[in-house]
Design a protein around this motif. Structure first.
Motif, PDB file in Angstrom:
ATOM      1  N   GLN A   1       0.835  -1.199   0.000  1.00 39.11           N
ATOM      2  CA  GLN A   1       0.000   0.000   0.000  1.00 39.11           C
ATOM      3  C   GLN A   1       0.871   1.250   0.000  1.00 39.11           C
ATOM      4  O   GLN A   1       0.601   2.206  -0.718  1.00 39.11           O
ATOM      5  CB  GLN A   1      -0.927   0.001   1.214  1.00 39.11           C
ATOM      6  N   ASN A   2       1.930   1.243   0.787  1.00 41.96           N
ATOM      7  CA  ASN A   2       2.822   2.397   0.834  1.00 41.96           C
ATOM      8  C   ASN A   2       3.560   2.603  -0.485  1.00 41.96           C
ATOM      9  O   ASN A   2       3.810   3.737  -0.886  1.00 41.96           O
ATOM     10  CB  ASN A   2       3.807   2.270   1.997  1.00 41.96           C
TER      11      ASN A   2
ATOM     12  N   TYR B   1       2.300   1.876  -3.464  1.00 44.65           N
ATOM     13  CA  TYR B   1       1.275   2.502  -4.317  1.00 44.65           C
ATOM     14  C   TYR B   1       1.135   3.995  -3.995  1.00 44.65           C
ATOM     15  O   TYR B   1       1.094   4.837  -4.893  1.00 44.65           O
ATOM     16  CB  TYR B   1      -0.086   1.841  -4.103  1.00 44.65           C
ATOM     17  N   LEU B   2       1.050   4.325  -2.708  1.00 44.91           N
ATOM     18  CA  LEU B   2       0.860   5.717  -2.305  1.00 44.91           C
ATOM     19  C   LEU B   2       2.041   6.586  -2.708  1.00 44.91           C
ATOM     20  O   LEU B   2       1.864   7.700  -3.229  1.00 44.91           O
ATOM     21  CB  LEU B   2       0.628   5.806  -0.795  1.00 44.91           C
ATOM     22  N   GLN B   3       3.247   6.091  -2.502  1.00 48.52           N
ATOM     23  CA  GLN B   3       4.423   6.884  -2.841  1.00 48.52           C
ATOM     24  C   GLN B   3       4.580   7.018  -4.353  1.00 48.52           C
ATOM     25  O   GLN B   3       4.930   8.088  -4.848  1.00 48.52           O
ATOM     26  CB  GLN B   3       5.681   6.277  -2.234  1.00 48.52           C
TER      27      GLN B   3
ATOM     28  N   THR C   1       2.207   7.063  -6.559  1.00 47.19           N
ATOM     29  CA  THR C   1       1.199   8.047  -6.972  1.00 47.19           C
ATOM     30  C   THR C   1       1.645   9.460  -6.622  1.00 47.19           C
ATOM     31  O   THR C   1       1.526  10.375  -7.442  1.00 47.19           O
ATOM     32  CB  THR C   1      -0.158   7.733  -6.310  1.00 47.19           C
ATOM     33  N   ALA C   2       2.186   9.654  -5.431  1.00 53.41           N
ATOM     34  CA  ALA C   2       2.651  10.976  -5.010  1.00 53.41           C
ATOM     35  C   ALA C   2       3.757  11.495  -5.929  1.00 53.41           C
ATOM     36  O   ALA C   2       3.895  12.707  -6.117  1.00 53.41           O
ATOM     37  CB  ALA C   2       3.145  10.923  -3.569  1.00 53.41           C
TER      38      ALA C   2
END
Length: 81
Positions: free
Chosen positions: A38-39, A41-43, A45-46
């Motif tokens: 999940q992290n 994916y989040l990073q 995207t950021a």
């Protein structure tokens, strides 16, 4: 995956967790792999990048290619979309 700028491979060493938690440690390793994914994916995207969780691969071949004795769980290719 072959065109990705980087491939992040999550590898498990189950004995490190099961020696403390017993067989329940396997569950904890998988839960942590999900959190890490999940992290990623989040990073990605950021940073304006893309990724996807890949679990369909030949474990032994991936382990050989990256030179690990652990169990590959996930591969996250990261790059421009």
């Amino acid at each position: 995956m072959g065109n990705a700028a980087i491939n992040i491979v999550l590898v498990a060493f189950y004995e490190r967790t099961t020696k403390y938690y017993g067989e329940r440690g396997i569950r904890y390793v998988h839960m942590e792999a999900g959190h890490i994914g999940q992290n990623i994916y989040l990073q990605a995207t950021a940073l304006g990048l893309g990724t996807v969780a890949v679990g369909a691969f030949h474990d032994e071949e991936v382990a050989r290619i990256i030179g690990t004795n652990g169990a590959p769980l996930y591969i996250f290719p990261v790059g421009r979309v």
